[in-house]
Design a protein around this motif. Structure first.
Motif, mmCIF file in Angstrom:
data_model
loop_
_atom_site.group_PDB
_atom_site.id
_atom_site.type_symbol
_atom_site.label_atom_id
_atom_site.label_comp_id
_atom_site.label_asym_id
_atom_site.label_seq_id
_atom_site.Cartn_x
_atom_site.Cartn_y
_atom_site.Cartn_z
ATOM 1 N N ILE A 26 0.849 -1.186 0.000
ATOM 2 C CA ILE A 26 0.000 0.000 0.000
ATOM 3 C C ILE A 26 0.884 1.235 0.000
ATOM 4 O O ILE A 26 1.773 1.373 0.853
ATOM 5 N N ASN A 27 0.658 2.089 -0.965
ATOM 6 C CA ASN A 27 1.488 3.285 -1.109
ATOM 7 C C ASN A 27 0.933 4.448 -0.307
ATOM 8 O O ASN A 27 -0.256 4.486 0.021
ATOM 9 N N LYS A 28 1.816 5.392 -0.037
ATOM 10 C CA LYS A 28 1.440 6.600 0.680
ATOM 11 C C LYS A 28 0.292 7.287 -0.067
ATOM 12 O O LYS A 28 0.330 7.412 -1.287
ATOM 13 N N GLY A 29 -0.732 7.686 0.681
ATOM 14 C CA GLY A 29 -1.855 8.418 0.098
ATOM 15 C C GLY A 29 -2.947 7.545 -0.498
ATOM 16 O O GLY A 29 -3.970 8.060 -0.932
ATOM 17 N N GLU A 30 -2.741 6.248 -0.510
ATOM 18 C CA GLU A 30 -3.778 5.362 -1.049
ATOM 19 C C GLU A 30 -4.919 5.180 -0.040
ATOM 20 O O GLU A 30 -4.687 5.178 1.167
ATOM 21 N N VAL A 31 -6.114 5.002 -0.575
ATOM 22 C CA VAL A 31 -7.272 4.674 0.263
ATOM 23 C C VAL A 31 -7.734 3.283 -0.159
ATOM 24 O O VAL A 31 -8.229 3.094 -1.266
ATOM 25 N N VAL A 32 -7.517 2.327 0.722
ATOM 26 C CA VAL A 32 -7.760 0.927 0.386
ATOM 27 C C VAL A 32 -8.902 0.384 1.236
ATOM 28 O O VAL A 32 -8.861 0.462 2.468
ATOM 29 N N SER A 33 -9.924 -0.125 0.584
ATOM 30 C CA SER A 33 -11.051 -0.725 1.303
ATOM 31 C C SER A 33 -10.873 -2.238 1.320
ATOM 32 O O SER A 33 -10.668 -2.846 0.275
ATOM 33 N N VAL A 34 -10.965 -2.804 2.509
ATOM 34 C CA VAL A 34 -10.882 -4.251 2.657
ATOM 35 C C VAL A 34 -12.296 -4.758 2.871
ATOM 36 O O VAL A 34 -12.982 -4.325 3.807
ATOM 37 N N ILE A 35 -12.741 -5.627 1.970
ATOM 38 C CA ILE A 35 -14.105 -6.140 2.069
ATOM 39 C C ILE A 35 -14.058 -7.663 2.140
ATOM 40 O O ILE A 35 -13.022 -8.281 1.860
ATOM 41 N N GLY A 36 -15.171 -8.259 2.514
ATOM 42 C CA GLY A 36 -15.231 -9.712 2.586
ATOM 43 C C GLY A 36 -16.202 -10.149 3.660
ATOM 44 O O GLY A 36 -16.577 -9.359 4.533
ATOM 45 N N ARG A 37 -16.597 -11.409 3.589
ATOM 46 C CA ARG A 37 -17.576 -11.932 4.533
ATOM 47 C C ARG A 37 -17.017 -11.946 5.949
ATOM 48 O O ARG A 37 -15.811 -11.954 6.157
ATOM 49 N N SER A 38 -17.925 -11.998 6.908
ATOM 50 C CA SER A 38 -17.555 -12.145 8.304
ATOM 51 C C SER A 38 -16.718 -13.415 8.458
ATOM 52 O O SER A 38 -17.049 -14.453 7.890
ATOM 53 N N GLY A 39 -15.610 -13.304 9.185
ATOM 54 C CA GLY A 39 -14.749 -14.462 9.417
ATOM 55 C C GLY A 39 -13.672 -14.671 8.368
ATOM 56 O O GLY A 39 -12.871 -15.608 8.474
ATOM 57 N N SER A 40 -13.614 -13.791 7.364
ATOM 58 C CA SER A 40 -12.619 -13.983 6.299
ATOM 59 C C SER A 40 -11.213 -13.519 6.700
ATOM 60 O O SER A 40 -10.262 -13.743 5.957
ATOM 61 N N GLY A 41 -11.100 -12.841 7.843
ATOM 62 C CA GLY A 41 -9.771 -12.469 8.345
ATOM 63 C C GLY A 41 -9.440 -10.990 8.248
ATOM 64 O O GLY A 41 -8.294 -10.590 8.472
ATOM 65 N N LYS A 42 -10.447 -10.138 7.987
ATOM 66 C CA LYS A 42 -10.201 -8.715 7.787
ATOM 67 C C LYS A 42 -9.667 -8.038 9.055
ATOM 68 O O LYS A 42 -8.673 -7.320 8.995
ATOM 69 N N SER A 43 -10.343 -8.275 10.171
ATOM 70 C CA SER A 43 -9.902 -7.636 11.419
ATOM 71 C C SER A 43 -8.529 -8.153 11.825
ATOM 72 O O SER A 43 -7.670 -7.383 12.270
ATOM 73 N N THR A 44 -8.328 -9.442 11.666
ATOM 74 C CA THR A 44 -7.035 -10.027 12.014
ATOM 75 C C THR A 44 -5.924 -9.379 11.186
ATOM 76 O O THR A 44 -4.844 -9.070 11.704
ATOM 77 N N LEU A 45 -6.202 -9.150 9.930
ATOM 78 C CA LEU A 45 -5.216 -8.508 9.051
ATOM 79 C C LEU A 45 -4.831 -7.132 9.593
ATOM 80 O O LEU A 45 -3.642 -6.806 9.720
ATOM 81 N N LEU A 46 -5.827 -6.323 9.942
ATOM 82 C CA LEU A 46 -5.537 -4.988 10.473
ATOM 83 C C LEU A 46 -4.800 -5.077 11.803
ATOM 84 O O LEU A 46 -3.862 -4.323 12.048
ATOM 85 N N ARG A 47 -5.229 -6.013 12.646
ATOM 86 C CA ARG A 47 -4.598 -6.127 13.962
ATOM 87 C C ARG A 47 -3.141 -6.572 13.848
ATOM 88 O O ARG A 47 -2.304 -6.172 14.655
ATOM 89 N N CYS A 48 -2.840 -7.378 12.853
ATOM 90 C CA CYS A 48 -1.439 -7.762 12.621
ATOM 91 C C CYS A 48 -0.614 -6.556 12.163
ATOM 92 O O CYS A 48 0.535 -6.389 12.556
ATOM 93 N N MET A 49 -1.226 -5.695 11.333
ATOM 94 C CA MET A 49 -0.504 -4.513 10.845
ATOM 95 C C MET A 49 -0.192 -3.554 11.977
ATOM 96 O O MET A 49 0.701 -2.730 11.882
ATOM 97 N N ASN A 50 -0.982 -3.617 13.016
ATOM 98 C CA ASN A 50 -0.859 -2.688 14.126
ATOM 99 C C ASN A 50 -0.083 -3.269 15.304
ATOM 100 O O ASN A 50 0.055 -2.630 16.324
ATOM 101 N N GLY A 51 0.390 -4.504 15.161
ATOM 102 C CA GLY A 51 1.131 -5.130 16.252
ATOM 103 C C GLY A 51 0.246 -5.595 17.395
ATOM 104 O O GLY A 51 0.735 -5.944 18.468
ATOM 105 N N LEU A 52 -1.072 -5.600 17.186
ATOM 106 C CA LEU A 52 -1.975 -6.077 18.240
ATOM 107 C C LEU A 52 -2.055 -7.599 18.251
ATOM 108 O O LEU A 52 -2.445 -8.194 19.251
ATOM 109 N N GLU A 53 -1.719 -8.216 17.131
ATOM 110 C CA GLU A 53 -1.715 -9.675 17.034
ATOM 111 C C GLU A 53 -0.378 -10.115 16.471
ATOM 112 O O GLU A 53 0.174 -9.458 15.592
#
Ligand code: ADP
Ligand code: MG
Length: 242
Positions: A26-53
């Protein structure tokens, strides 16, 4: 180098394989929407990027820094990556101003007058300049979420992660929060948002990432991807949400 780099990231919860080799740049200034069904791993992905997981294989680099869950790294990371959640997570016993001043004071060691100056400026930015001394419970959900955005901005992040931040709001309050995000996007903020707001993804977002079963199933330019999905899974998903 991209601002956010994920290279073959695998994440397990015990035996459950939740992220199955995620590659994402993801490049600087990009606006990226992550979509997908419940349970597909979206929150986990963000939490990994943030060091929460923790993740078990692969690598995540944000703004040139490797993301790990080690304490010092997480603190440093807090300066590059802001995150906002569905349920605001404001501290109820603190005023709006105190909520926003907390991390700049404790993590960035800003003097109180400087933290206050930043907090007031960020509140202005989200259109809530007059709420500095209010308690969160006195605010609407939309206002609370805008305070949460101001709180994240007060750390001057390089990228803002938003996990379904309008999903808990009454429909009439969604717009005011999306408007703030749109303004941030115009100012060049890098945004990664898990969202069900397909109009926002199309009109404001540059790129859509469709997650399915722990993988990036399909991704591309938001207009193209949403109007011309390639996989059956994305066709089904779009059919269900639109
Ligand atoms: P999404 O945000 O797309 O709905 P999540 O990332 O929350 O998906 O969840 C992905 C998978 O991981 C789901 O099967 C979920 O049940 C599981 N999961 C999420 N968090 C945990 C956790 N803390 N412990 C165990 N399993 C989890
Ligand atoms: Mg989620």
């Amino acid at each position: 180098m991209a601002l956010v780099n994920l290279d073959q990231v695998h994440k397990y919860y015990g035996d459950l394989h939740v992220l199955k080799g995620i590659d994402l740049k993801i490049n600087k200034g990009e606006v990226v929407s992550v979509i997908g069904r419940s349970g597909s791993g979206k929150s986990t992905l963000l939490r990994c990027m943030n060091g929460l997981e923790q993740y078990q294989e692969g690598g995540i680099v944000v703004d040139g820094k490797e993301v790990t869950t080690e304490d010092i790294q997480v603190r440093q990371l807090a300066m590059s990556v802001g995150m906002i959640f569905q349920n605001f997570n404001l501290f109820p016993h603190m005023t709006v101003g105190e909520n926003i001043m907390l991390a700049p004071t404790i993590v960035l060691k800003k003097p109180k007058y400087e933290a206050e100056r930043i907090a007031r400026a960020m509140l202005e930015k989200v259109g809530l300049g007059e709420k500095f001394d209010s308690y969160p419970e006195k605010l609407s959900g939309g206002q609370q979420q805008r305070v949460a955005i101001a709180r994240a901005l007060a750390m001057n992040p390089k990228v803002l992660l938003c996990d379904e931040i309008t999903s808990a709001l009454d429909p009439e309050l969604v717009g005011e929060v999306l408007k703030v995000l749109e303004q941030l996007a115009k100012e060049g903020m890098t945004l990664i948002l898990v969202t069900h707001e397909m109009n926002f993804a199309r009109d404001v977002g540059n790129r859509v990432v469709f997650m399915h079963q722990g993988k990036v199933w399909e991704e591309g330019d938001s207009n193209t991807l949403l109007s011309n999905p390639q996989t059956d899974e994305l066709k089904q998903f779009i059919g269900a949400v639109l």
